[in-house]
Design a protein around this motif. Sequence first.
Motif, PDB file in Angstrom:
ATOM      1  N   GLN A 139     -63.995   0.319 -10.406  1.00 44.24           N
ATOM      2  CA  GLN A 139     -65.361  -0.856 -10.067  1.00 44.24           C
ATOM      3  C   GLN A 139     -65.108  -1.964 -11.260  1.00 44.24           C
ATOM      4  OE1 GLN A 139     -69.217   0.620  -9.673  1.00 44.24           O
ATOM      5  NE2 GLN A 139     -68.497   2.419  -8.607  1.00 44.24           N
ATOM      6  N   SER A 140     -64.844  -1.811 -12.325  1.00 42.19           N
ATOM      7  CA  SER A 140     -64.952  -2.617 -13.552  1.00 42.19           C
ATOM      8  C   SER A 140     -63.525  -3.580 -13.403  1.00 42.19           C
ATOM      9  CB  SER A 140     -64.878  -2.055 -14.843  1.00 42.19           C
ATOM     10  OG  SER A 140     -66.318  -1.200 -14.970  1.00 42.19           O
ATOM     11  N   LEU A 141     -62.562  -2.731 -13.054  1.00 42.00           N
ATOM     12  CA  LEU A 141     -61.345  -3.587 -13.010  1.00 42.00           C
ATOM     13  C   LEU A 141     -61.299  -4.553 -11.702  1.00 42.00           C
ATOM     14  CD1 LEU A 141     -58.355  -0.746 -13.604  1.00 42.00           C
ATOM     15  CD2 LEU A 141     -58.684  -2.948 -14.932  1.00 42.00           C
ATOM     16  N   ILE A 142     -61.777  -4.053 -10.533  1.00 42.06           N
ATOM     17  CA  ILE A 142     -61.718  -4.909  -9.367  1.00 42.06           C
ATOM     18  C   ILE A 142     -62.685  -6.289  -9.802  1.00 42.06           C
ATOM     19  CG2 ILE A 142     -62.607  -5.369  -6.898  1.00 42.06           C
ATOM     20  CD1 ILE A 142     -61.751  -2.733  -6.550  1.00 42.06           C
ATOM     21  N   ALA A 143     -63.919  -6.060 -10.395  1.00 44.06           N
ATOM     22  CA  ALA A 143     -64.864  -7.029 -10.917  1.00 44.06           C
ATOM     23  C   ALA A 143     -64.051  -8.141 -11.672  1.00 44.06           C
ATOM     24  CB  ALA A 143     -65.939  -6.483 -11.395  1.00 44.06           C
ATOM     25  N   ALA A 144     -63.292  -7.545 -12.815  1.00 43.51           N
ATOM     26  CA  ALA A 144     -62.691  -8.371 -13.928  1.00 43.51           C
ATOM     27  C   ALA A 144     -61.570  -9.258 -13.382  1.00 43.51           C
ATOM     28  CB  ALA A 144     -62.277  -7.270 -14.966  1.00 43.51           C
ATOM     29  N   LEU A 145     -60.906  -8.480 -12.317  1.00 45.77           N
ATOM     30  CA  LEU A 145     -59.649  -9.283 -11.681  1.00 45.77           C
ATOM     31  C   LEU A 145     -59.891 -10.392 -10.970  1.00 45.77           C
ATOM     32  CD1 LEU A 145     -57.257  -6.152 -10.924  1.00 45.77           C
ATOM     33  CD2 LEU A 145     -56.849  -8.057 -12.538  1.00 45.77           C
ATOM     34  N   LEU A 146     -61.245 -10.070 -10.126  1.00 46.39           N
ATOM     35  CA  LEU A 146     -61.672 -11.381  -9.245  1.00 46.39           C
ATOM     36  C   LEU A 146     -61.934 -12.523  -9.874  1.00 46.39           C
ATOM     37  CD1 LEU A 146     -63.342  -9.247  -6.441  1.00 46.39           C
ATOM     38  CD2 LEU A 146     -61.312 -10.228  -6.401  1.00 46.39           C
ATOM     39  N   ILE A 147     -62.904 -12.091 -11.088  1.00 43.20           N
ATOM     40  CA  ILE A 147     -63.605 -13.158 -11.906  1.00 43.20           C
ATOM     41  C   ILE A 147     -62.252 -13.889 -12.618  1.00 43.20           C
ATOM     42  CG2 ILE A 147     -64.683 -13.464 -14.014  1.00 43.20           C
ATOM     43  CD1 ILE A 147     -66.574 -11.085 -13.117  1.00 43.20           C
ATOM     44  N   GLY A 148     -61.352 -13.181 -13.106  1.00 46.99           N
ATOM     45  CA  GLY A 148     -59.943 -13.598 -13.807  1.00 46.99           C
ATOM     46  C   GLY A 148     -59.268 -14.714 -12.723  1.00 46.99           C
ATOM     47  N   PHE A 149     -59.245 -14.259 -11.498  1.00 48.31           N
ATOM     48  CA  PHE A 149     -58.388 -15.243 -10.516  1.00 48.31           C
ATOM     49  C   PHE A 149     -59.249 -16.436 -10.297  1.00 48.31           C
ATOM     50  CE2 PHE A 149     -55.653 -11.397  -9.360  1.00 48.31           C
ATOM     51  CZ  PHE A 149     -54.342 -12.101  -9.536  1.00 48.31           C
ATOM     52  N   VAL A 150     -60.608 -16.142  -9.951  1.00 48.86           N
ATOM     53  CA  VAL A 150     -61.362 -17.292  -9.956  1.00 48.86           C
ATOM     54  C   VAL A 150     -61.396 -18.609 -11.162  1.00 48.86           C
ATOM     55  CG1 VAL A 150     -63.906 -18.352  -9.841  1.00 48.86           C
ATOM     56  CG2 VAL A 150     -63.130 -16.345  -8.480  1.00 48.86           C
ATOM     57  N   VAL A 151     -61.331 -17.873 -12.354  1.00 50.69           N
ATOM     58  CA  VAL A 151     -61.191 -18.746 -13.663  1.00 50.69           C
ATOM     59  C   VAL A 151     -59.924 -19.241 -13.764  1.00 50.69           C
ATOM     60  CG1 VAL A 151     -60.812 -18.501 -16.018  1.00 50.69           C
ATOM     61  CG2 VAL A 151     -62.814 -17.318 -15.148  1.00 50.69           C
ATOM     62  N   LEU A 152     -58.735 -18.531 -13.156  1.00 48.94           N
ATOM     63  CA  LEU A 152     -57.453 -19.209 -13.121  1.00 48.94           C
ATOM     64  C   LEU A 152     -57.226 -20.480 -12.044  1.00 48.94           C
ATOM     65  CD1 LEU A 152     -54.887 -16.218 -13.394  1.00 48.94           C
ATOM     66  CD2 LEU A 152     -55.623 -17.637 -15.278  1.00 48.94           C
ATOM     67  N   PHE A 153     -57.905 -20.196 -10.912  1.00 51.88           N
ATOM     68  CA  PHE A 153     -57.971 -21.358  -9.989  1.00 51.88           C
ATOM     69  C   PHE A 153     -58.658 -22.523 -10.930  1.00 51.88           C
ATOM     70  CE2 PHE A 153     -60.140 -23.602  -6.792  1.00 51.88           C
ATOM     71  CZ  PHE A 153     -58.956 -23.946  -5.872  1.00 51.88           C
ATOM     72  N   TRP A 154     -59.489 -22.345 -11.373  1.00 51.74           N
ATOM     73  CA  TRP A 154     -59.910 -23.657 -12.137  1.00 51.74           C
ATOM     74  C   TRP A 154     -59.384 -24.231 -13.159  1.00 51.74           C
ATOM     75  CZ3 TRP A 154     -62.964 -26.615  -9.152  1.00 51.74           C
ATOM     76  CH2 TRP A 154     -63.964 -25.999  -7.902  1.00 51.74           C
ATOM     77  N   TRP A 155     -58.787 -23.167 -13.852  1.00 50.48           N
ATOM     78  CA  TRP A 155     -58.048 -23.523 -15.034  1.00 50.48           C
ATOM     79  C   TRP A 155     -56.695 -24.220 -14.616  1.00 50.48           C
ATOM     80  CZ3 TRP A 155     -57.008 -24.802 -19.564  1.00 50.48           C
ATOM     81  CH2 TRP A 155     -55.651 -24.572 -20.246  1.00 50.48           C
TER      82      TRP A 155
END
Length: 545
Positions: free
Chosen positions: A136-152
């Motif tokens: 659960q924690s990995l999926i949540a962290a990865l999804l947040i990470g990809f959102v951040v990378l999109f805006w970055w």
Amino acid sequence: MLHVLRHYLPIRKALLIVSDTVLLAVIVAIGMTAHLWRPTQTVLRALAEEGTTLGDAELRCALSAILVALLAQVALYLNELYDFRVTTSRYDRFARFLSAAGLGVALVMLALGASRMWGSGALLEFPGLTLSQVVQSLIAALLIGFVVLFWWRRLFTRLSGHFNLGESVLILGDGDLARTLYSELGRAADAGYRVLGALHSAPGADETSEDLLGGAARFQEARALRPRQSRSSQAAALARASHTEPAMEAARSTDASNSGDQEANTSIPQVMVLPGETLEGVALRLGVDTIVVALGDRRGSMPTTQLLRARLAGIAVEEAESVYERVTGKIAVRAMRPSYLIFNRGFQRHPFQDAAKRFFDVVSALALLLFVWPLMIATAIAVRIDSPGPILFRQERSGRFGKPFVLAKFRSMRADAEKGTGPVWASKDDPRITRVGNFIRKTRLDELPQLFNVLGGSMSMVGPRPERPHFIEQLAAEIPYYHQRHIVKPGVTGWAQISYPYGNTVEDAVQKLQFDLFYIKNHSVPFDLSILVGTIKTVLLRRGT
């Protein structure tokens, strides 16, 4: 540009890869260590049962987070999110990030499952969490990470333009090589080069008796006193001087599939030269970082003194062939001089290097056979059922030093494909290709029997595509240096196969030869490994060669 695994990596792309790694690793590390910041009694008991201290747990979580970030970046690579030419559209970038997020999560979950199954949990270990909590924690962290990378990615594009990370280039010459280089630099958005224009020849006198050190010192002092122009002001000044902006935009929008002849016909905007101005004076006025020499005939026309003075003053001076090679990953065959092959670095042979490549070939072929043998059996059955004729297709090809050998592939055409026509090139949507053959060609399954050629020593895993002697004689008569591709073994896959789309014309053969020569010049085991990874991406994206 950086030189990594025999690839030339633009600074802009290197900064993006590093920044993505850091952001992903930090976000995943935060998400996977949050339970250790204020540990509950449950977490402390779990750590005690594992015999792990709080500090060790944080370190192991952080190291595992870095591995997760690297796995996620494989998904970014496979979705071509590090190719600036592909991801210019905001909507296309969004779609690719969605695909990368799904693939990234799948890769991490597969790695997590494999590490638990094979008892190597230390590779992806998050002490204090149960397996379900880790997932659960990995999926949540990865999804947040990809959102951040999109805006970055959007912010990075703006920052890279603001800080002017590229090199300003002045091309000296206006021949075929100069026009081809100009066209390629206009396409390579991620290479970091900005072509300011070209000069037919060096303006001013080339006084060999001039004091080079004194002239260079005066030039360097003037260059230091002159403030560096921003990208916008530099472009505006150049547009006023030579009216080149429309031409530059046209070059940048040129499709990458244009032939070499079309590239050579591209006109280069000429830089305006003021009365009495010299080459270094033009370079100073425009804020040039690099002068690229692309003179067709250098005998008697090379402005040696002016180039030397500019070089001593800190301006880089490079040959057009070297810049072309860095930007395109291929060697310009039609414009290449024999001296480039004789004196340039590369094309080196060493017994240890040959032994290392042979070891890599055997190990990788055996490892691949271990995984794909069920696919080979299924392919053989499908070929037998689909059309009459043998399962395997055997044909004579030319190997290293032109030595003939028999190549084996799964048959993808009718058994009588060349009856009445003799040897002819296969074409796109060739009617001779069977239904199963069309599928196995696109997925590269027809190439799998060549693994036995690799084990037998007639082929390598990576190298130029093996050609038929009939076609080799035809191509060698029209294309210079064509026989140079035979100084190494042909390969199951290669730099040309993953870098250039399928083609069946002489011009296509020229383009592929340029990639082959680049590979031969720079080949190494790490380069071979990167090509194998690129082949996986090519197969997954269904790109035929």
